[in-house]
Design an enzyme around this catalytic site. Structure first.
Site, PDB file in Angstrom:
ATOM      1  N   TYR A  51       0.866  -1.184   0.000  1.00 12.42           N
ATOM      2  CA  TYR A  51       0.000   0.000   0.000  1.00 12.42           C
ATOM      3  C   TYR A  51       0.897   1.228   0.000  1.00 12.42           C
ATOM      4  O   TYR A  51       1.858   1.298   0.781  1.00 12.42           O
ATOM      5  CB  TYR A  51      -0.900  -0.005   1.240  1.00 12.42           C
ATOM      6  CG  TYR A  51      -1.739   1.235   1.419  1.00 12.42           C
ATOM      7  CD1 TYR A  51      -1.494   2.119   2.472  1.00 12.42           C
ATOM      8  CD2 TYR A  51      -2.785   1.541   0.541  1.00 12.42           C
ATOM      9  CE1 TYR A  51      -2.280   3.260   2.644  1.00 12.42           C
ATOM     10  CE2 TYR A  51      -3.558   2.687   0.712  1.00 12.42           C
ATOM     11  CZ  TYR A  51      -3.306   3.537   1.767  1.00 12.42           C
ATOM     12  OH  TYR A  51      -4.064   4.677   1.929  1.00 12.42           O
ATOM     13  N   ASP A  64       9.392   2.833  -1.145  1.00 14.00           N
ATOM     14  CA  ASP A  64       8.404   3.508  -0.306  1.00 14.00           C
ATOM     15  C   ASP A  64       8.722   3.162   1.146  1.00 14.00           C
ATOM     16  O   ASP A  64       8.348   2.099   1.639  1.00 14.00           O
ATOM     17  CB  ASP A  64       6.985   3.066  -0.690  1.00 14.00           C
ATOM     18  CG  ASP A  64       5.950   3.735   0.204  1.00 14.00           C
ATOM     19  OD1 ASP A  64       4.744   3.514  -0.011  1.00 14.00           O
ATOM     20  OD2 ASP A  64       6.351   4.472   1.135  1.00 14.00           O
ATOM     21  N   LYS A  77       5.521   9.269   8.461  1.00 13.61           N
ATOM     22  CA  LYS A  77       5.360   8.710   9.820  1.00 13.61           C
ATOM     23  C   LYS A  77       6.462   9.195  10.780  1.00 13.61           C
ATOM     24  O   LYS A  77       6.389  10.317  11.298  1.00 13.61           O
ATOM     25  CB  LYS A  77       5.270   7.189   9.738  1.00 13.61           C
ATOM     26  CG  LYS A  77       4.023   6.726   8.935  1.00 13.61           C
ATOM     27  CD  LYS A  77       3.911   5.231   8.846  1.00 13.61           C
ATOM     28  CE  LYS A  77       2.850   4.809   7.854  1.00 13.61           C
ATOM     29  NZ  LYS A  77       1.497   4.717   8.406  1.00 13.61           N
TER      30      LYS A  77
HETATM   31  P1  KE4 Z   1      -0.509   8.463   4.496  1.00 18.63           P
HETATM   32  O1  KE4 Z   1      -1.068   9.159   3.266  1.00 18.63           O
HETATM   33  O2  KE4 Z   1      -1.555   7.638   5.223  1.00 18.63           O
HETATM   34  O3  KE4 Z   1       0.248   9.423   5.425  1.00 18.63           O
HETATM   35  O4  KE4 Z   1       0.607   7.429   3.990  1.00 18.63           O
HETATM   36  C1  KE4 Z   1       0.270   6.467   3.039  1.00 18.63           C
HETATM   37  C2  KE4 Z   1       1.274   5.323   3.094  1.00 18.63           C
HETATM   38  C3  KE4 Z   1       2.250   5.241   2.111  1.00 18.63           C
HETATM   39  N1  KE4 Z   1       3.165   4.244   2.112  1.00 18.63           N
HETATM   40  C4  KE4 Z   1       3.160   3.300   3.093  1.00 18.63           C
HETATM   41  C5  KE4 Z   1       4.192   2.223   3.060  1.00 18.63           C
HETATM   42  C6  KE4 Z   1       2.186   3.341   4.121  1.00 18.63           C
HETATM   43  O5  KE4 Z   1       2.199   2.391   5.087  1.00 18.63           O
HETATM   44  C7  KE4 Z   1       1.221   4.368   4.131  1.00 18.63           C
HETATM   45  C8  KE4 Z   1       0.126   4.450   5.183  1.00 18.63           C
HETATM   46  N2  KE4 Z   1       0.037   3.354   6.095  1.00 18.63           N
HETATM   47  C9  KE4 Z   1      -1.263   3.087   6.689  1.00 18.63           C
HETATM   48  C10 KE4 Z   1      -1.089   1.927   7.663  1.00 18.63           C
HETATM   49  N3  KE4 Z   1      -1.184   0.685   7.028  1.00 18.63           N
HETATM   50  C11 KE4 Z   1      -1.853   4.300   7.335  1.00 18.63           C
HETATM   51  C12 KE4 Z   1      -3.040   4.026   8.238  1.00 18.63           C
HETATM   52  C13 KE4 Z   1      -4.326   4.498   7.612  1.00 18.63           C
HETATM   53  O6  KE4 Z   1      -4.500   4.344   6.380  1.00 18.63           O
HETATM   54  O7  KE4 Z   1      -5.163   5.019   8.399  1.00 18.63           O
END
Ligand code: KE4
Length: 427
Positions: free
Chosen positions: A143, A238, A266
């Site tokens: 993701y 990523d 993060k």
């Molecule tokens: P954000 O747009 O949520 O800040 O980041 C997206 C993203 C991009 N790349 C990786 C590897 C990620 O894990 C994420 C976001 N991770 C999720 C947890 N699995 C965020 C939690 C959520 O979607 O509420």
């Protein structure tokens, strides 16, 4: 008696779709009522009913220092006193840019954004602009945020182009996205053999943390590096989740691979909305205002978020920080595995730095398909039983978990005692 969580959830569903601002928070995967958090301190959180939990989600990764670390709070308060945002360059942005370029050698230049999605979306556009190509490769189960081009499920055949995994994404947007199997070397070689000269980028989680935790098999990441170099494609790591989570050099340092672009998020925001993308200078120079690839953001490099990120990145550089974090996380996964084994529960677990995976299956999954064979019902039972005991794991069998520097022997012992109790009555 209806809990405060239930009351709040009832009400919030009137004003917010699904009652949440991000789907995974709704507990749809595990069932039950989501928890409304009121406060966090160190490894602990308190919900709206004032119940205490040991927190192994840490807001999905940012809180590597635990909740409300005094140094981070102080830095945020100090920055806020001077104004919340300027929409203009600040010295703090230069400081964190220099720091990121120093800590991550593959990053020669970096641009700050406000979310991981923005970082990956921008990195994909930049790779396409730099190469003049359209096709991208991603991996099933990885993701990268909710950018249209990346909301894709595998096409019917291994090498057919992706189809949207969300409504509202035009077929055309995902038609250039090839979805392959994580750790499938032959699939990657075949795709490059078929489309190599047309591939703008490969985007990969160097340690996959969004299909539970799946580590790269030997040779997988080096093959991506070699093929991208051979065909002039951009290799994007990523590291939004793995960045400064699995080690000070991120996953690229752990596995000794130099990507062309890296996305971060993060941890580098310390709990505030901040992410980044960066890498080879010749690629980054294609970005506006220098080059033809447009990318922008009102709150990009926000001084309060940067202050939280700088305070966090300073502390993770302390000698022994990652050794201690990895030791604590290993204590957790090894202890849970032993407790399950003692009671004949089919379960395994693994840790990479400060992140971990828990699996209700015989052995560690090495692919999306193997993760999908985990006993989801068993996980959901475990999740709720541990929640009852005051231990909060990620509310999905398909998410990684996180330990912070604030978790100590007391929290691990409490968690293992709770697991012992849960597995002892396991039906
Ligand atoms: P954000 O747009 O949520 O800040 O980041 C997206 C993203 C991009 N790349 C990786 C590897 C990620 O894990 C994420 C976001 N991770 C999720 C947890 N699995 C965020 C939690 C959520 O979607 O509420």
């Amino acid at each position: 008696m209806t809990s405060r969580n239930q009351q709040l959830f009832e009400l919030s569903q009137q004003y917010i779709p699904g009652g949440v601002n991000s789907p995974v928070r709704a507990f749809k995967s595990v069932g039950g009522t989501p928890i409304f958090f009121r406060r966090g301190k160190g490894p602990y959180v308190w919900d709206a009913d004032d119940k205490t939990y040991i927190d192994y989600v840490g807001s999905w990764g940012p809180l590597i220092l635990g909740h409300a670390h005094p140094d981070v709070i102080k830095a945020v308060q100090a920055a806020a006193q001077n104004g919340l945002t300027f929409g203009a360059p600040t010295e703090a942005e230069l400081e964190i840019a220099e720091l990121l370029c120093r800590l991550v050698p593959s990053i020669e230049q970096v641009r700050l954004v406000s979310s991981g999605t923005e970082a990956t979306m921008s990195a994909i556009r930049l790779a396409r602009g730099y190469t003049g190509r359209n096709r991208i490769i991603k991996f099933e189960g990885c993701y990268h945020g909710h950018d249209d081009a990346l909301l894709v499920k595998a096409g019917s055949g291994a090498l057919t182009f992706g189809h949207p995994s969300s409504a509202g994404v035009p077929e055309g947007t995902t038609a250039s996205t090839v979805v392959l199997d994580y750790n499938d070397l032959s699939g990657v070689k075949q795709a490059f053999g078929q489309f190599g000269e047309e591939i703008a980028a490969v985007i990969v989680e160097p340690v996959a943390g969004n299909m539970n935790l799946v580590t790269p098999q030997t040779g997988f990441l080096p093959a991506l590096r070699e093929l991208c170099t051979q065909y002039g494609s951009v290799l994007i790591f990523d590291e939004v989740m793995t960045g400064f989570r699995v080690g000070q050099g991120c996953a690229q340092g752990l596995y000794g691979i130099k990507p062309d672009l890296t996305t971060l998020g993060k941890v580098i925001g310390g709990g505030m909305p901040m992410a980044a993308f960066g890498g080879r200078r010749d690629i980054m120079q294609c970005l506006a205002p220098l080059g033809p690839v447009y990318q922008a953001g009102t709150l990009s490099g926000n001084p309060v978020a940067v202050a939280a990120g700088l305070a966090t990145l300073r502390l993770v550089q302390m000698p022994g920080f990652y050794e201690k974090l990895a030791a604590t996380t290993g204590q957790l996964t090894e202890g849970l595995t032993l407790a399950a084994k003692k009671h004949g529960v089919i379960f395994c677990a693994q840790a990479v730095g400060g992140m971990f995976g828990l699996y209700f299956r015989e052995n560690l999954p090495a692919s999306y398909t193997e993760v999908m064979s985990c006993d989801k019902e068993a996980f959901n039972r475990f999740f709720h039983a541990m929640l009852e005991e005051g231990v909060y794991f990620a509310p999905s069998a398909f998410e990684a978990g996180f330990v912070s520097a604030a978790h100590g022997d007391a929290e691990i012992s409490k968690t293992l005692a709770a697991a012992e109790k849960v597995f002892d009555t396991w039906k």
